[in-house]
Design an enzyme around this catalytic site. Structure first.
Site, PDB file in Angstrom:
ATOM      1  N   ASN A 186      33.425  48.597  34.818  1.00 25.91           N
ATOM      2  CA  ASN A 186      34.576  47.701  34.734  1.00 25.91           C
ATOM      3  C   ASN A 186      34.193  46.423  33.981  1.00 25.91           C
ATOM      4  O   ASN A 186      34.310  45.297  34.497  1.00 25.91           O
ATOM      5  CB  ASN A 186      35.103  47.365  36.131  1.00 25.91           C
ATOM      6  CG  ASN A 186      36.582  47.038  36.129  1.00 25.91           C
ATOM      7  OD1 ASN A 186      37.194  46.870  35.066  1.00 25.91           O
ATOM      8  ND2 ASN A 186      37.170  46.921  37.297  1.00 25.91           N
TER       9      ASN A 186
ATOM     10  N   HIS B 249      40.647  42.418  44.345  1.00 21.04           N
ATOM     11  CA  HIS B 249      40.723  43.862  44.559  1.00 21.04           C
ATOM     12  C   HIS B 249      41.766  44.249  45.587  1.00 21.04           C
ATOM     13  O   HIS B 249      42.366  45.325  45.481  1.00 21.04           O
ATOM     14  CB  HIS B 249      39.360  44.416  44.984  1.00 21.04           C
ATOM     15  CG  HIS B 249      38.472  44.785  43.843  1.00 21.04           C
ATOM     16  ND1 HIS B 249      37.650  43.885  43.220  1.00 21.04           N
ATOM     17  CD2 HIS B 249      38.284  45.963  43.201  1.00 21.04           C
ATOM     18  CE1 HIS B 249      36.992  44.488  42.247  1.00 21.04           C
ATOM     19  NE2 HIS B 249      37.355  45.760  42.215  1.00 21.04           N
TER      20      HIS B 249
END
Length: 477
Positions: A337, A368
């Site tokens: 990521n 998140h």
């Protein structure tokens, strides 16, 4: 609005949920549209206004198809923060945009998980909002750097990314919600995106004799064809591995009481590694396909290699080999990521005056989502990062005497890194899954679960709720 296409397709889609099928279909449509966008809406053939409008409208269409009217949250979040950019002073608007964008994202995550859709991995409209949040906050800080801070106070990267004028509403919406990145990102800098729309991102190629016309150099756009084909092949292999291996090695089996009681510890570790290894191709597929879509549209050009071939990795989100052979926790995170790691670095790590490492992990956990496992995982990540730094500083010098010792060090650190990364989500998930179900589940769902399982009242030490735990792990990135 979400169409259950999978019922009318072949056996291949029977392994995917309806929302996953919709996602894949939309991304394939975006891929074909990207090819058309690059060829027929090239900057030399149409205006930047048309390119912005088409990219934005197509993005909203895909969002409505996948998420229905939940896609309006994308507009609300963008509208609120753009109003702050316009009406608040450039001195402080980056702080306000950061709080509002992240706060609205958190509000949507809380309502989706704990109010409307607990424990179900359905069409998560907060996924695209996570990328939009990255773009909003990045742009706010870039505008602040370009219009409010002195040049000598900026780092070299901040000078390059600084935005010197306020974007128009169309440019802002196009940047946040274009069809190439609305579903899976990745995030990118505002200047890079505008350069792509305006057609100024390409550099002059080294020309051969057939690249000249009338004694003048002819500027040719580099073709992304080879890279797109390569990334699509990577997607196909990743999806095949995920569909064929993941179901035979489910992660939740590693925390079942029967498996733990009858399996030797070294085999438990091996199984956990294999199950996590089978989980990662899902993310490889999603992020590599998103990268291929952007490249097919002509976005992602990053100069040339030494051999003169074009590089299309400007917004690539992962390096698979570096992930699988990472010898440290930092190396794993640096290649997993990637664009999110850059966002965390630019928005938090480089700007936080106190304990930037802890602040960065905390921001990552908040971004998140609201599952408790995220916070425990990222807290563990802080400890793992600090431990890895200490080991590298104190132990590694003793292994630099010969190639054999260096190889031994690399093998040991690779094994330790992979075990730590695989074990952390599994152990934490097993510990909190039941607590999360009993404490954070809405009251009516909790009562329903208890009433459907009378034995639960007599067995407080029953195994964890692996279904909820599985859902949590599938959301981890």
């Amino acid at each position: 609005m979400s169409v259950r296409i999978y019922k009318k397709t072949n056996w291949f889609f029977l392994f995917l949920s309806p929302t996953q099928v919709n996602f894949v279909v939309c991304q394939l449509f975006a891929l074909l549209t990207a090819l058309w966008f690059r060829l027929y809406l090239h900057p030399s053939k149409t205006s930047t206004f048309v390119r912005h409008v088409v990219a934005t409208l197509l993005g909203f269409y895909l969002a409505l198809f996948c998420f229905g009217w939940y896609a309006l949250h994308f507009l609300v979040q963008s509208g609120l923060t753009y109003s702050i950019m316009i009406f608040a002073g450039v001195e402080h608007m980056h702080k306000y945009c950061f709080v509002v964008a992240l706060g609205y994202l958190t509000f949507c995550q809380i309502t989706r998980v704990y109010v409307f859709d607990y424990g179900m991995y359905s069409a998560d409209f907060t996924g695209p909002m996570m990328v939009i949040t990255q773009k909003i906050t990045s742009l706010a800080f870039e505008i602040h750097d370009g219009m409010a801070r002195k040049e000598e106070l900026l780092t070299s990267s901040q000078k390059c990314l600084a935005v010197r004028r306020m974007p128009s509403l169309l440019e802002y919406l196009s940047y946040n919600c274009n069809f190439m990145g609305i579903l899976a990102g990745p995030t990118c800098s505002y200047n890079d995106y505008i350069a792509f729309i305006e057609g100024t991102a390409y550099r002059l190629k080294h020309l051969e004799s057939n690249g000249k016309e009338n004694g003048k150099c002819k500027q040719l756009d580099p073709s992304p064809k080879v890279d797109v084909i390569h990334k699509l092949c990577t997607c196909a292999v990743s999806l095949l591995v995920y569909l064929s291996v993941f179901r035979t090695c489910p992660v939740e089996r590693s925390i079942e009481d029967g498996f733990i009681a009858t399996t030797p510890f070294h085999l438990q570790v091996a199984y956990l590694y294999l199950s996590m290894l089978a989980t990662r191709p899902k993310y490889y597929f999603v992020w590599t396909l998103a990268d291929a879509i952007n490249n097919a549209a002509g976005f992602g050009f990053n100069g040339y290699n030494k051999d003169g071939t074009p590089r299309w990795d400007l917004i690539s989100n992962l390096r698979i080999l570096d992930i699988e052979f990472a010898t440290s926790f930092k190396m794993f995170l640096d290649n997993w990521n990637i664009q999110t790691a850059l966002w965390l670095k630019r928005v938090c790590y480089e700007r936080c005056p106190y304990n930037p490492t802890a602040a960065t992990f905390l921001l990552s956990a908040i971004w998140h989502g609201v599952y408790p496992g995220y916070y425990l995982t990222f807290f563990t990540g802080i400890l793992m990062t600090m431990a890895a730094r200490a080991i590298r500083h104190n132990v590694r010098p003793h292994f630099l005497g010969s190639a054999a010792l260096e190889l031994l060090y690399d093998v040991v650190t690779w094994a330790g890194t992979q075990i730590a990364i695989c074990s952390c989500p599994g152990l934490i998930g097993g510990l909190i899954a039941r607590l999360q179900t009993l404490v954070f589940m809405p009251r009516h769902l909790r009562a329903k679960e208890v009433s459907s399982d009378p034995a639960a009242l007599q067995a407080p030490s029953s195994p964890p709720d692996t279904e909820s735990n599985c859902s949590q792990k599938r959301k981890a990135s």
